[in-house]
Design a protein around this motif. Structure first.
Motif, mmCIF file in Angstrom:
data_model
loop_
_atom_site.group_PDB
_atom_site.id
_atom_site.type_symbol
_atom_site.label_atom_id
_atom_site.label_comp_id
_atom_site.label_asym_id
_atom_site.label_seq_id
_atom_site.Cartn_x
_atom_site.Cartn_y
_atom_site.Cartn_z
ATOM 1 N N GLU A 1 0.830 -1.200 0.000
ATOM 2 C CA GLU A 1 0.000 0.000 0.000
ATOM 3 C C GLU A 1 0.868 1.254 0.000
ATOM 4 O OE1 GLU A 1 -4.073 0.822 1.991
ATOM 5 O OE2 GLU A 1 -2.553 1.389 3.465
ATOM 6 N N PHE A 2 1.960 1.232 0.765
ATOM 7 C CA PHE A 2 2.866 2.379 0.782
ATOM 8 C C PHE A 2 3.386 2.679 -0.619
ATOM 9 C CE2 PHE A 2 7.251 3.912 0.780
ATOM 10 C CZ PHE A 2 7.138 5.086 1.508
ATOM 11 N N TYR A 3 3.857 1.639 -1.303
ATOM 12 C CA TYR A 3 4.416 1.869 -2.629
ATOM 13 C C TYR A 3 3.340 2.219 -3.661
ATOM 14 C CZ TYR A 3 9.081 0.706 -1.125
ATOM 15 O OH TYR A 3 10.290 0.742 -0.489
ATOM 16 N N ALA A 4 2.152 1.693 -3.482
ATOM 17 C CA ALA A 4 1.052 2.103 -4.371
ATOM 18 C C ALA A 4 0.763 3.581 -4.199
ATOM 19 C CB ALA A 4 -0.201 1.281 -4.071
ATOM 20 N N GLU A 5 0.780 4.024 -2.952
ATOM 21 C CA GLU A 5 0.460 5.424 -2.683
ATOM 22 C C GLU A 5 1.580 6.360 -3.129
ATOM 23 O OE1 GLU A 5 -1.129 8.287 0.918
ATOM 24 O OE2 GLU A 5 -0.381 6.272 1.385
ATOM 25 N N ILE A 6 2.831 6.019 -2.832
ATOM 26 C CA ILE A 6 3.918 6.920 -3.197
ATOM 27 C C ILE A 6 4.131 6.928 -4.703
ATOM 28 C CG2 ILE A 6 5.732 5.183 -2.780
ATOM 29 C CD1 ILE A 6 5.958 9.024 -2.366
ATOM 30 N N PHE A 7 3.954 5.790 -5.374
ATOM 31 C CA PHE A 7 4.076 5.776 -6.836
ATOM 32 C C PHE A 7 2.966 6.619 -7.448
ATOM 33 C CE2 PHE A 7 3.409 3.778 -11.075
ATOM 34 C CZ PHE A 7 4.661 4.054 -11.619
ATOM 35 N N GLY A 8 1.737 6.477 -6.934
ATOM 36 C CA GLY A 8 0.633 7.305 -7.414
ATOM 37 C C GLY A 8 0.893 8.782 -7.168
#
Length: 366
Positions: free
Chosen positions: A201-208
């Protein structure tokens, strides 16, 4: 009511039948949409105690798939924790520590399965689990059932549900991010957070965020996730750049022990700001990389010192390094710290990014 031709047959299986399925390799305990095993030992022992007492257990969902050659496999849609614990116990992976029933405690406390009396083990193998059987369903329907059952029972995190409903290249990219060496050297994710999909979820959010810009933590996360997942080919080049940036940070941050960058909030800011400066970073020679490395180390130590309200020689060193007045550097650090409070708020994220970017950009210009 929607009719997808779904068939849900009710049956039962004994512990012995599950053992046979597992030994033959026909039981898939962890399909890719399932979470990792997260039950603590006390929960596992409690389940074994329930079986020994003969009490009922909630039904287990199994998705059966039969091949044209008559080969059949059963995938666990709901009940993975229970079955993993069950098979672990009968394979002597943990003892009965912490039993609550006085009679069972007196007889079996501390014993492994192999140490139980023969008649008890025989009776244990005959215990029946209620089964909800899903036969030859398309993968998307199995995933939908998994998400729906767990959402109703409130046992899955939002990210675990996304993993189930949105498999594919974007999900695989997030797994690559979660397995990147930066996570190990930074220690940014606890085991519990990883087990529940918090790293994904962290990487989904930061990539977004890198693609679409800053937002409040939850605002638009699902919408962005859906968009990137659906059109991931359009973002493939940026995904490659993102992984390269993680490698750059792994190699150019002083990771000795825990630092500010070991915190989710600070790591989020570091990655976001570095993404905006990735082109500049890619052209740095070894000397300039070392300067950025020193700058980021001084900065995180200055923030930590200010947070402790202790001596802040790092702030003075930063001023000297950047050719700035100490009061100006102090003001920038104070601004960053104000953004740590209400850390997921858009305004807080913005002020953190602006503060860190200001100092790095100043060094790149110098």
């Amino acid at each position: 009511m929607a009719d997808h031709g779904l068939k849900f047959e009710i049956e039962s299986k004994t512990v012995a039948e599950f053992r046979s399925l597992d030994k033959s390799g026909d039981l898939v305990l962890q399909p890719d949409y399932q979470r990792k095993v997260v039950w603590p030992e006390r929960a596992k022992v409690s389940l074994m105690e329930t079986i020994l007492l003969g009490y009922p257990i909630p039904e287990i969902y199994l998705a059966y798939e039969t091949s044209p050659d008559g080969e059949q496999k059963a995938s666990v849609v709901d009940g993975q924790q229970r079955l993993t614990s069950l098979l672990g116990f009968i394979n002597n992976k943990f003892p009965l520590n912490g039993l609550e029933d006085d009679e069972l405690k007196e007889k079996f406390e501390g014993l492994y399965f192999k140490e139980l009396p023969d008649e008890i083990r025989q009776e244990f193998f005959q215990y029946r689990f209620p089964i909800r059987r899903l036969s030859n369903l398309a993968d998307k329907f199995v995933r939908a059932v998994f998400a729906r059952v767990n959402r109703v029972n409130m046992v899955l995190t939002d990210q675990e549900i996304r993993n189930a409903l949105l498999p594919g290249p974007f999900n695989e990219f997030l797994k690559d991010c979660a397995e990147h060496p930066i996570n190990k050297v930074s220690g940014v994710f606890s085991g519990a957070r990883r087990d529940r999909g918090g790293d994904l979820e962290f990487y989904a959010e930061i990539f977004g965020t890198c693609i679409f810009g800053l937002s409040n933590k939850k605002a638009g996360l699902d919408e962005r996730y859906d968009k990137i997942s659906e059109d991931f080919e359009d973002y493939q080049d940026r995904a490659t750049e993102f992984l390269a940036l993680l490698t750059f940070l792994t190699e150019n941050i002083k990771w000795a022990g825990r630092t500010r960058w070991s915190n989710i909030v600070d790591m989020f800011t570091l990655v976001h700001v570095s993404w905006g400066l990735r082109n500049e970073f890619s052209n740095l020679d070894s000397q300039r990389k070392e300067q950025i490395r020193d700058l980021l180390d001084l900065f995180q130590r200055a923030v930590s010192a200010r947070k402790r309200k202790g001596e802040n020689g790092e702030s003075v060193s930063l001023s000297s390094m950047l050719g700035m007045v100490t009061e100006e550097v102090d003001k920038t650090i104070e601004g960053y710290m104000s953004g740590i409070r209400n850390s997921s708020d858009l305004g807080s994220r913005r002020v953190r990014s602006q503060s860190l970017r200001l100092l790095i950009a100043r060094k790149l210009e110098g």
